[in-house]
Design a protein around this motif. Structure first.
Motif: not given
Length: 462
Positions: A25, A30, A86, A103
């Protein structure tokens, strides 16, 4: 963990690492939950297990808080750390230490980094990590039970640098291995290393001497040593940073006592001896800084002390050392929490004699105590405590210096009420639950022996 005194060291590092990047990523956030804050290291953004978030569910529903996700873990004792959506969990899988990135809001796997470890705990505790990951911008630092220090790229787990502190500084596996989580100050990573001269590994339980590596500051970008100071050996408490009268301080509750120093230069202002006479005794709870006062506590002998610090020295305001009994506070592995002139913490070395207590900071006077909860850890949020017992009972308590005031409870150790997903005849949390709960963007994370569970504590505003 809030951290604890059951902890880490020893490894013959085999040089080889394995990186699995299954979804690289970029550095974007996120997470979708905008309210609240990240939890980037041990005991949170302010390093004291206190969250500034507001709006917790009061009281809890009869069925308990909503479970958002849960996950089976490898071996270890530490909590995860959270940044930019994260979640970083450090554990052990067979003979590999493993940092996994998920996540934080869904538990979806992103990537993992592994390195070989051969740590074997001499006291029979588990062989996994004790230190939680430390996140600083786009970097994450992990400090393994055997003494391996790694710096990784937070977005994909790429290795940036590593140091084998056991080999470089002569760290001996005393008691429970390596268990003091590092901290970042400016451009430095400050680590309680506690090495000994060569030959010490032959007598691991002796009263070893140090080799001026009690505290080591590394350049956080390159991993190069900036300074190394004191002959102290390492404890299980983590360094604590504070600003007092416009001056930065670093306080380290090391194996033999409290060190006060300048974190930029490593210049030591004082060393306050504070340790039980027993060989097999440890210091584990972090120092608590309140203005120009520093509170420390241990459970094997002397108990607690309150110091008033100044450049070059300290004044003892009160201490438990002269009390044969009725000591004010004896914290084992949990870090106390201060609020409005009072200290709240679990006092007691063993499961059977532990009490949750409130004491007056200025005097050490015991305001109240609550027995029969076993050993507990605290997280403070929104004028309440989340109190997790080592056997898996999660309590919501009102912060109250006058009395113990319980608001709600969840028996996460009850298999009938809270079964673990996909696990027959397993409760959601199993002993030992030694790590303090953490909170990030309204989501509460708790762990037991081998399971991490995420609850919604603060609902999202529509």
């Amino acid at each position: 963990m809030q951290s604890f005194s059951k902890l880490l060291c020893c490894l013959a590092f085999i040089g080889c690492l394995e990186l699995h990047a299954v979804k690289a990523a970029d550095d974007t956030n996120l997470g979708t939950r905008k309210a609240g804050s990240d939890w980037p290291g041990f005991l949170g953004p302010t390093g004291n297990s206190v969250s500034a978030e507001k709006g917790i569910i009061l009281p809890w529903p009869d069925a308990g808080l909503r479970i958002v996700w849960q996950k089976q873990l490898g071996t270890g004792y530490d909590m995860p750390s959270i940044s930019k959506g994260r979640l970083f969990q450090f554990d052990r899988q067979e003979d590999n230490a493993r940092l996994s990135c998920f996540k934080s809001e869904t538990g979806e796997f992103l990537w993992k980094f592994e390195y070989p470890t051969s740590y074997d705990d001499m006291y029979g505790y588990n062989n996994g990590p004790r230190c939680c990951p430390v996140i600083d911008g786009d970097r994450v630092y992990i400090f393994g039970v055997e003494g391996m220090l790694h710096c990784l790229q937070a977005t994909d787990g790429k290795l940036l640098w590593k140091v084998d502190t056991k080999t470089e500084f002569g760290v001996v596996q005393n008691f429970f291995g390596v268990g003091s989580t590092p901290i970042v100050e400016g451009d430095q990573l400050i680590v309680q290393v506690g090495g000994s001269p060569k030959g010490g590994e032959e007598v691991p339980f002796a009263r070893l001497s140090g080799n001026k590596s009690g505290i080591v500051a590394f350049d956080k970008i390159s991993g190069k040593v900036r300074y190394r100071v004191t002959d102290e050996l390492a404890s299980y408490a983590s360094p604590v940073l504070a600003t007092i009268d416009n001056r930065r301080w670093c306080f380290v509750f090391a194996r033999g006592g409290l060190i006060g120093m300048d974190p930029a230069s490593g210049k030591v202002d004082f060393h306050f001896p504070w340790r039980a006479d027993l060989l097999e005794s440890v210091n584990a709870g972090n120092p608590v800084v309140v203005g120009d006062r520093v509170f420390i506590s241990e459970t094997y002998g002397p108990g607690s002390a309150l110091l008033k610090v100044k450049p070059g020295g300290y004044e003892i305001l009160w201490n438990d050392a002269q009390k044969a009994r009725e000591k004010s506070m004896q914290c084992h592995w949990n870090t106390p929490i201060h609020h409005d002139g009072y200290i709240y913490a679990c006092s007691g070395r063993h499961t059977g004699n532990a009490e949750l207590r409130c004491i007056e900071l200025a005097s050490g006077k015991v305001m109240w105590s609550k027995a029969d909860l076993t050993r507990t850890s605290l997280l403070m949020v929104d004028d309440h405590f989340l109190c997790l017992s080592e056997k898996g009972l999660l309590l919501l308590l009102k912060v109250n210096p006058k009395k113990y005031e319980e608001v709600s409870r969840m028996e996460l150790n009850n298999q009938e009420k809270f079964p673990a997903a996909g696990m027959k005849q397993r409760a959601l949390l199993e002993y030992p639950c030694w790590a303090a709960p953490i909170l990030s963007h309204g989501l509460l994370y708790v762990r037991g022996k081998d399971r991490l569970v995420c609850f919604e504590l603060i609902p999202e505003k529509k």
